[in-house]
Design an enzyme around this catalytic site. Structure first.
Site, short mmCIF file in Angstrom:
data_model
loop_
_atom_site.label_atom_id
_atom_site.label_comp_id
_atom_site.label_asym_id
_atom_site.label_seq_id
_atom_site.Cartn_x
_atom_site.Cartn_y
_atom_site.Cartn_z
CG ASP A 109 -1.97 -1.01 1.17
OD1 ASP A 109 -1.71 -2.25 0.46
OD2 ASP A 109 -3.09 -1.01 1.82
CE LYS A 147 -5.23 2.14 2.61
NZ LYS A 147 -4.37 1.43 3.37
CE LYS A 166 -6.99 -1.21 2.61
NZ LYS A 166 -5.62 -1.86 2.93
#
Length: 312
Positions: free
Chosen positions: A149, A212, A248
């Site tokens: 991430d 995300k 996400k």
């Protein structure tokens, strides 16, 4: 949302296949649709299915300065068996930790279906030189992370240096190798829905496997309108190129009711194909306990005490 500096026009990248037109977002219509979808109600078997699916979509996360190998080991045990007295409750999708704790998570999760995710690229600010960011990614992958991430350089993005942001994502994607790349936009700092859409398209064009919303360190974090804006960008990329990119939302999603609202928005925007942990995740920690409470309620007809589940 907070106001951000105006962005220069002419957002163009030499992409093949090309991404959809950036355009401009109708904020009133976006927020109205998100609010309408949030009113959807599901009952009985459908609700139990949604709760079960939400558990399977969680990236169970601990990203604190006080994290220890013992805390991560306990979190991994919970990730594999969220409810020790109900074996029908599935494992979560992944455990998300800092890179130096990846070996601990990797060891505890060996032989299970739970992935190991690591934050990288000078999380959460992203304000470090590129060579430092790439070293961070290389270490995470070398330690055994299945997923990375990363955070974008919001300073570069907000000052119109889109090429720098794009190039960094490309380099990080190359460094990830076989590990999946989730690109964190930190939407709470982007200021407008137009910026959220622009950053979403840029990240996908650069090779993100997931986009995300947030690090969870900035407020506001995930919201339904921002998530809808990003899902519509994913839909447009899929319509244009056939490529399926994951989503996400992370930060501030704490109760089962919220999770179901996000799943309703997902279903109505992208359809059944995205209702899988392979393409949708929740970045969360406290959400899991409320999902477990609601699952017990659906199965037994009575609410349980929150004391029955560990507090992460």
């Amino acid at each position: 949302m907070a106001q951000a500096p105006a962005l220069p026009g002419g957002f163009e990248l030499p992409l093949e296949p090309r991404i959809p037109r950036v355009g401009s977002v109708d904020a009133v219509a976006l927020e109205a649709r998100a609010a309408e979808l949030a009113k959807r109600s599901i009952k009985r078997e459908a609700k139990l299915f949604a709760l079960d699916l939400a558990v399977r979509m969680i990236d169970l996360t601990t990203l604190e300065g006080a994290d220890t190998p013992g805390k991560v080991a306990a979190l991994c045990s919970k990730a594999v068996r969220p409810d020790p007295v109900d074996r029908s409750v599935p494992s979560v999708a992944a455990v998300c930790v800092y890179p130096n704790l990846v070996p601990t998570a990797r060891q505890r999760l060996q032989g299970t279906t739970v992935k190991v995710a690591a934050v990288a690229t000078a999380f959460p600010a992203g304000q470090s030189p590129l060579d430092v960011k790439l070293a961070d990614v290389r270490d995470a992958v070398a330690f055994g992370a299945d997923e990375v991430d990363m955070v974008i350089d919001r300073g570069a993005f907000l000052s119109g240096r889109y090429g720098k942001v794009y190039d960094e994502i490309v380099r990080v994607k190359e460094t990830c190798g076989d590990a999946h790349l989730k690109v964190i936009l930190e939407t709470g700092e982007l200021g407008t829905y137009d910026n959220v859409r622009r950053a979403s398209l840029l990240a996908m064009a650069a090779g993100a496997d997931f986009i995300k919303t947030s690090t969870g360190k900035v407020s506001p974090a995930a919201t339904l309108p921002v998530t809808l804006c990003m899902l519509e960008a994913i839909r447009d990329v899929h319509d244009e190129t056939g490529r399926m990119v994951g989503m996400k939302p992370a930060g501030g999603i704490r109760v089962a009711k919220q999770a179901i609202q996000y799943l309703c928005v997902l279903h109505e925007t992208l359809g059944v194909a995205w209702l899988t942990p392979d393409l949708f995740r929740f970045g969360a920690s406290s959400l899991l306990n409320d999902l477990l409470l609601q699952i017990r309620k659906q199965k037994t007809g009575a609410y349980q005490s929150g004391d029955y589940f560990t507090i992460d």
